[in-house]
Design a protein around this motif. Sequence first.
Motif, short mmCIF file in Angstrom:
data_model
loop_
_atom_site.label_atom_id
_atom_site.label_comp_id
_atom_site.label_asym_id
_atom_site.label_seq_id
_atom_site.Cartn_x
_atom_site.Cartn_y
_atom_site.Cartn_z
N LEU A 1 0.84 -1.19 0.00
CA LEU A 1 0.00 0.00 0.00
C LEU A 1 0.88 1.25 0.00
O LEU A 1 1.72 1.41 0.89
CB LEU A 1 -0.92 0.01 1.22
N ILE A 2 0.69 2.12 -0.98
CA ILE A 2 1.53 3.31 -1.14
C ILE A 2 0.64 4.53 -1.33
O ILE A 2 -0.34 4.50 -2.08
CB ILE A 2 2.46 3.17 -2.37
N GLY A 3 0.99 5.63 -0.65
CA GLY A 3 0.27 6.88 -0.82
C GLY A 3 -1.06 6.95 -0.11
O GLY A 3 -1.89 7.79 -0.42
N LEU A 4 -1.26 6.08 0.86
CA LEU A 4 -2.52 6.03 1.61
C LEU A 4 -2.31 6.51 3.04
O LEU A 4 -1.23 6.37 3.62
CB LEU A 4 -3.06 4.60 1.63
N SER A 5 -3.38 7.04 3.62
CA SER A 5 -3.31 7.52 5.00
C SER A 5 -4.10 6.64 5.96
O SER A 5 -4.16 6.92 7.15
CB SER A 5 -3.86 8.95 5.08
N LEU A 6 -4.74 5.59 5.45
CA LEU A 6 -5.60 4.70 6.24
C LEU A 6 -6.76 5.45 6.88
O LEU A 6 -7.16 5.17 8.02
CB LEU A 6 -4.78 3.97 7.32
N GLN A 7 -7.30 6.44 6.15
CA GLN A 7 -8.48 7.15 6.62
C GLN A 7 -9.76 6.65 5.96
O GLN A 7 -10.86 6.94 6.44
CB GLN A 7 -8.31 8.65 6.36
N ASP A 8 -9.63 5.94 4.86
CA ASP A 8 -10.81 5.44 4.14
C ASP A 8 -11.49 4.34 4.97
O ASP A 8 -10.88 3.30 5.23
CB ASP A 8 -10.37 4.88 2.78
N PRO A 9 -12.74 4.55 5.40
CA PRO A 9 -13.40 3.56 6.27
C PRO A 9 -13.60 2.21 5.60
O PRO A 9 -13.52 1.17 6.26
CB PRO A 9 -14.73 4.23 6.62
N THR A 10 -13.87 2.21 4.29
CA THR A 10 -14.10 0.93 3.61
C THR A 10 -12.80 0.14 3.52
O THR A 10 -12.78 -1.08 3.75
CB THR A 10 -14.65 1.16 2.20
N LEU A 11 -11.70 0.81 3.20
CA LEU A 11 -10.40 0.13 3.15
C LEU A 11 -10.05 -0.44 4.51
O LEU A 11 -9.61 -1.59 4.62
CB LEU A 11 -9.32 1.11 2.68
N LYS A 12 -10.26 0.34 5.56
CA LYS A 12 -9.95 -0.15 6.91
C LYS A 12 -10.83 -1.35 7.27
O LYS A 12 -10.34 -2.31 7.89
CB LYS A 12 -10.14 0.98 7.94
N HIS A 13 -12.09 -1.29 6.87
CA HIS A 13 -12.99 -2.41 7.13
C HIS A 13 -12.51 -3.68 6.43
O HIS A 13 -12.47 -4.76 7.03
CB HIS A 13 -14.41 -2.07 6.68
N LEU B 1 -9.45 -4.40 5.37
CA LEU B 1 -8.18 -4.86 5.95
C LEU B 1 -8.42 -5.56 7.29
O LEU B 1 -7.81 -6.59 7.59
CB LEU B 1 -7.22 -3.69 6.12
N ARG B 2 -9.30 -4.98 8.10
CA ARG B 2 -9.59 -5.58 9.40
C ARG B 2 -10.29 -6.93 9.24
O ARG B 2 -9.98 -7.89 9.95
CB ARG B 2 -10.47 -4.62 10.22
N ALA C 1 3.55 1.74 13.79
CA ALA C 1 3.78 0.42 13.19
C ALA C 1 3.12 -0.69 14.01
O ALA C 1 2.53 -1.62 13.46
CB ALA C 1 5.27 0.16 13.05
N ALA C 2 3.22 -0.59 15.35
CA ALA C 2 2.62 -1.61 16.22
C ALA C 2 1.10 -1.62 16.09
O ALA C 2 0.48 -2.69 16.05
CB ALA C 2 3.02 -1.35 17.67
N ALA C 3 0.50 -0.43 15.99
CA ALA C 3 -0.95 -0.35 15.84
C ALA C 3 -1.39 -0.95 14.51
O ALA C 3 -2.36 -1.71 14.45
CB ALA C 3 -1.40 1.11 15.95
N ASN C 4 -0.68 -0.62 13.45
CA ASN C 4 -1.03 -1.17 12.13
C ASN C 4 -0.89 -2.69 12.10
O ASN C 4 -1.70 -3.40 11.48
CB ASN C 4 -0.14 -0.55 11.05
N PHE C 5 0.16 -3.20 12.75
CA PHE C 5 0.41 -4.64 12.80
C PHE C 5 -0.70 -5.35 13.56
O PHE C 5 -1.24 -6.36 13.10
CB PHE C 5 1.77 -4.90 13.44
N ASN C 6 -1.05 -4.83 14.73
CA ASN C 6 -2.02 -5.50 15.60
C ASN C 6 -3.44 -5.44 15.04
O ASN C 6 -4.20 -6.41 15.17
CB ASN C 6 -2.00 -4.86 16.99
N VAL C 7 -3.81 -4.32 14.44
CA VAL C 7 -5.21 -4.13 14.02
C VAL C 7 -5.45 -4.61 12.59
O VAL C 7 -6.45 -5.27 12.31
CB VAL C 7 -5.61 -2.64 14.15
N TYR C 8 -4.52 -4.30 11.69
CA TYR C 8 -4.77 -4.53 10.26
C TYR C 8 -3.83 -5.55 9.61
O TYR C 8 -3.89 -5.73 8.38
CB TYR C 8 -4.67 -3.21 9.49
#
Length: 530
Positions: A226-238, A240-241, A273-280
């Motif tokens: 994933l490049i150029g993303l801020s992880l703010q898109d709710p659908t993308l986060k959903h 990935l989760r 990094a730890a938050a991204n690893f644990n959640v997504y």
Amino acid sequence: MRQQFARNQFGLVFGAGIGLDFKFPSWIALLERIAKHKDIQANQLIAGTGVNSTTLAQQLFQYYKAKCDVDTSTDHKTSKMREMELRAGWRKIVRECLYKDLPDNINELVRDDKYLKSLLPIIKKSPLTVTYNFDDTLQRLLLQESKKNGERTRGYRTLWSGNVQLNARPGGVIYHPNGFLPHEERERPSDHMVFAEDAFADQLIDSMAGRYASLATHFSQTTCLLIGLSLQDPTLKHLLRQSAIHFPGHFHYFVRFVRDAAKRDVACDNADAAANFNVYNLNTLFLTADEISALATLISADEKDFSAFAQEIVQHWSFRFFVVGSVAAGKSTTVGNFRSMLTQDEWTEQRAPNMEKAPDLLTDDQKNEIDRWVADQVNQKNLNLMNTAYSGIHVIDRAPLDAFAFTLDKTEWPAKAKLLREAITPGLATDRRLVPGHVVFLKNHAGVMAERAISLHKNTTEEKLQTQQDELLHVYKKLKPAIGLTIVNAFQKTPSEVVKEVARVIFNNKYEEADMHQLLLSIEEKGYEA
């Protein structure tokens, strides 16, 4: 990533950040341009502060719609026709604001590009590239590349429907989940745009209802960068989760862009990094533009060239993790969750007869037959590892030295070691050695393992499994260097939690190899107390 790219199971996911070098506007800048557009003129809407950007987009659309709502009683158009005109007009405004001040010539557009052209070989060979942007820069770059190579195709295919069947054509397939607005008006845009708050909300609802099942499948079966993303898109986060929950051993890579490496806040970056690893299930890479370009080159490089380069700068480029433990400790379940890596199962063939029994319930003939079969299996697995020793992560169910925990008479350990060594080095192949690697020991409560063993039709007891676990620990704690062993306590953890612990060993810990062949020779010479 190289592994998955070679297996045609790798893909790129882009966000608005990739357009900064091309002078595309940021999200807020785009909204400001729309507000100032001659057909809207709603500067007052952006005068306030703290307004959610998607809410502002919704307000701008409603403002435009209200301006278009004039007396239509004499135009003889249906309400559907007027709605289509409204959508077309809105898309035209967004397109004009999106491409404003950008050059028409693709060569001028990308003259300041830092890394995107380096990613083209990956886009051309990957089954799917996902971009959350509206623009067609990727398509234009692929078209330019196709012309340069004398190809008689455009070099790409564009998709935007949420329920489209993916992988329709290998390579050059660009998917726009949020919609598509090409640079040229003559090119067809998407029918729908996810731009304002209602569309984002509907997209999230649709993803929960399964309308984006194809994209969810892509995230669950493909390793993505994933490049150029801020992880703010709710659908993308959903999505990935959802993938992280259902497939705990499947991980993606997320680039946090670093403009100035000297100004990094390491503590904040580590927390991120730890938050991204644990959640997504995201491995976060903090990279500059030059480093992104270098990463792209390494991913798509020829294996021969990559290996030659890797030999010059790194100690390891093949990472082997042996997951060991007693019967019913959870080894096979754990390894089975890492299918996006190269894995080896517990055995290469169907188990030999009587292996479901505890060692003390076997006759001497049965034990000898099983010992010979296991020695041959150790050799086959070792040969497989030697033949697949190229770059990447290898996760192996069981390690060769497990065999000693099933030999109850400790005086027989030297003979067992000799049997294994001779199986590994048959005939003139005297230089063969057990392939080294990092050992991950799954430790569990004997009572829990006994319950699992019964469900697997294993004829054993809690006491026997505790002894087996103790003997395995006795063996592997003798490995050198000692840091080549990591013990993971699986007691009272769900299978997903155990997988996550092993994933931390794989991705977050420094890789250290243990020399199992040297320990095998030591056991052959000194026996139990080697």
